[in-house]
Design an enzyme around this catalytic site. Structure first.
Site, PDB file in Angstrom:
ATOM      1  N   LYS A 111       5.435   2.417  -2.737  1.00 12.68           N
ATOM      2  CA  LYS A 111       5.404   3.819  -3.150  1.00 12.68           C
ATOM      3  C   LYS A 111       5.698   3.868  -4.645  1.00 12.68           C
ATOM      4  O   LYS A 111       6.377   2.989  -5.190  1.00 12.68           O
ATOM      5  CB  LYS A 111       6.448   4.654  -2.404  1.00 12.68           C
TER       6      LYS A 111
ATOM      7  N   ASN B 206      -3.586  19.796   0.793  1.00  9.03           N
ATOM      8  CA  ASN B 206      -4.728  19.057   1.321  1.00  9.03           C
ATOM      9  C   ASN B 206      -4.530  18.691   2.791  1.00  9.03           C
ATOM     10  O   ASN B 206      -5.395  18.915   3.629  1.00  9.03           O
ATOM     11  CB  ASN B 206      -4.970  17.793   0.505  1.00  9.03           C
TER      12      ASN B 206
ATOM     13  N   LYS C  49       4.552   2.384   8.804  1.00  3.69           N
ATOM     14  CA  LYS C  49       3.326   3.131   9.101  1.00  3.69           C
ATOM     15  C   LYS C  49       2.133   2.192   9.215  1.00  3.69           C
ATOM     16  O   LYS C  49       1.342   2.274  10.166  1.00  3.69           O
ATOM     17  CB  LYS C  49       3.083   4.174   8.010  1.00  3.69           C
TER      18      LYS C  49
ATOM     19  N   LYS D 218       0.847  -1.193   0.000  1.00  2.28           N
ATOM     20  CA  LYS D 218       0.000   0.000   0.000  1.00  2.28           C
ATOM     21  C   LYS D 218       0.880   1.238   0.000  1.00  2.28           C
ATOM     22  O   LYS D 218       1.832   1.333   0.769  1.00  2.28           O
ATOM     23  CB  LYS D 218      -0.884   0.025   1.259  1.00  2.28           C
TER      24      LYS D 218
ATOM     25  N   SER E 213      -7.657   4.805   3.788  1.00  6.84           N
ATOM     26  CA  SER E 213      -7.477   4.060   2.543  1.00  6.84           C
ATOM     27  C   SER E 213      -7.809   2.582   2.755  1.00  6.84           C
ATOM     28  O   SER E 213      -8.422   1.938   1.902  1.00  6.84           O
ATOM     29  CB  SER E 213      -6.030   4.195   2.048  1.00  6.84           C
TER      30      SER E 213
ATOM     31  N   THR F  30      -5.770  12.290   6.399  1.00 11.95           N
ATOM     32  CA  THR F  30      -4.401  12.468   6.886  1.00 11.95           C
ATOM     33  C   THR F  30      -4.320  13.652   7.840  1.00 11.95           C
ATOM     34  O   THR F  30      -3.751  13.555   8.935  1.00 11.95           O
ATOM     35  CB  THR F  30      -3.425  12.657   5.715  1.00 11.95           C
TER      36      THR F  30
END
Length: 423
Positions: A113, A228, A101, A77, A356, A197
């Site tokens: 990533k 954001n 994380k 992810k 997510s 986030t």
């Protein structure tokens, strides 16, 4: 608290800084050196060539990456960023950070990533769509709902995620919404994902403030990076009564001792493209913002913002890392020695990957939650994770960052040992 001297002092290498933090926690845990090697190495690195036909008919070629760091706890992810300064080393580091994380907030994912070396501000909407679709075609051999689920990152957004979902779906002949998260609601996105986030970061700040005896209704805050994540964090802090005195974006920042009207600043940026020039505020540089005398500092821009060179200037009581890797390893030690609480990125900005995960679950089940339910579950997960990290930090007398890595490493270690090595 932990105050060991840091032997790593290369302020510009996120990968080495990440390795250092992993090794520090592993040493504290007494982790087997051979197993540490396994946990550090990325499982898969894909480099792709992304040709693009420009609007004027000319051809150009961009380089893209997708890195899967670890799959012991589940599918990979991680976000995809479009930026001119993307490097493979950066993507590897960010994939590793995603592994830790996901583990620290205990969701069943490994880390990944992706990125393309480009300046999206120089591309038209049509060019950006074609670049995205070709990149997805090139990496489609390793992504999928059970393999690797991309998400938004720097300079990517729900529209880019929609193109990714559509491209992957067209290759398979039917809609596959769970291949990507951060999508628009109309095609399987989740309520609360865009704010997750920043909102999750503020949940950690609430817990940290409670532990430090800081009353948020009387506190001041500065937010570096008014995109954001930063804008949402600023708005949430403002809603809690916190006085947000400064914000910045890539073009500069603004300061107002009496506090900024965050809703007005957001509207101003949407209209003008930047917070710079916002009326009734004083212009301020990025470095000046970082050094402000405030209670809470939220670095929500790019990595390597707080370094050995400016760590002594930080005057905040709490630094909440809404960005990935904003504090270098040596700077981290300096802040620790000065008694400044740093909420590490793998905890402070984990709200995005938590929601997510919720979006992925909803997509797989084709059953969607209300925004209140999403936020309730997000708060529960973030608060529980913060308290676990806080308890380890207090018991073991280590920093919050080392405590978070100790928890993450232990969870990935257990999954790796239980699964064993194949063949």
């Amino acid at each position: 608290m932990e105050m060991a001297n840091c032997v790593y002092d290369n302020n510009n290498d996120l990968l080495q800084s990440t390795f250092f933090q992993v090794e520090r926690a592993a040493t504290r845990m007494g982790l087997d050196p051979g197993l540490l090697k396994v946990l550090k190495e990325p499982k898969r690195i894909l480099t792709v060539s992304v040709p693009l036909r420009k609007d004027d008919g000319s051809l150009d070629v961009y380089q893209g990456f997708r890195v899967q760091h670890n799959l012991a706890r589940g599918p990979a992810k991680g976000g995809i960023r479009f930026h001119q300064d993307v490097t493979l080393e950066e993507v590897i580091a960010l994939a590793a950070l995603m592994t830790w994380k996901c583990a620290v907030v205990d969701i069943p994912y490994g880390g990944a990533k992706g990125g393309i070396i480009c300046n999206p501000k120089e591309l038209s909407t049509g060019e950006l769509e074609r670049l995205t679709r070709r990149y997805v075609t090139e990496i489609s051999i390793i992504i999928g709902p059970e393999k690797d689920i991309p998400a938004p990152d720097v300079n990517t957004n729900p529209q880019v995620m929609a193109w990714i979902m559509d491209t992957f779906s067209m290759q398979h002949g039917y809609s596959i919404p769970a291949v990507v998260t951060g999508k628009p609601l109309e095609i399987g996105g989740s309520q609360g994902r865009n704010e997750a986030t920043g909102r999750g970061c503020v949940y950690t700040i609430e817990e940290a403030a409670s532990g430090c005896g800081l009353n948020l209704a009387e506190a001041t805050a500065a937010v570096q990076g008014f995109g954001n994540v930063g804008a949402v964090a600023a708005a949430c802090l403002n809603d809690l009564g916190c006085r947000v005195v400064a914000v910045s974006d890539s073009k500069g920042g603004v300061y107002c001792e009496g506090g900024l009207d965050i809703a007005e600043v957001r509207e101003y940026k949407e209209r003008t493209g930047s917070v710079v020039g916002y009326p009734d505020a004083t212009p301020i540089t990025q470095q000046e913002l970082l050094a402000l005398d405030c209670d809470i500092l939220v670095p929500a821009a790019l990595e390597n913002q707080i370094t050995e060179a400016n760590a002594a200037d930080i005057r905040a009581k709490i630094v909440a890392e809404a960005a990935n890797g904003p504090t270098t390893a040596r700077a981290d030690d300096i802040l620790q020695q000065r008694g400044i609480m740093v909420i590490p990125d793998i905890l402070a900005n984990a709200g995005g990957v938590v929601v997510s995960y919720f979006e992925w679950v909803q997509g797989m089940q084709h059953f969607f939650w209300s925004k209140d339910e999403v936020n309730r579950q997000l708060r529960r997960r973030i608060v529980s994770s913060f308290r676990e990290v806080w308890e380890i930090a207090q018991r073991e007398r280590v920093s919050m960052r080392t405590a978070a890595y100790m928890i993450a490493l232990e969870r990935v270690k257990k999954a790796t040992l239980l699964r064993g090595l194949f063949p």
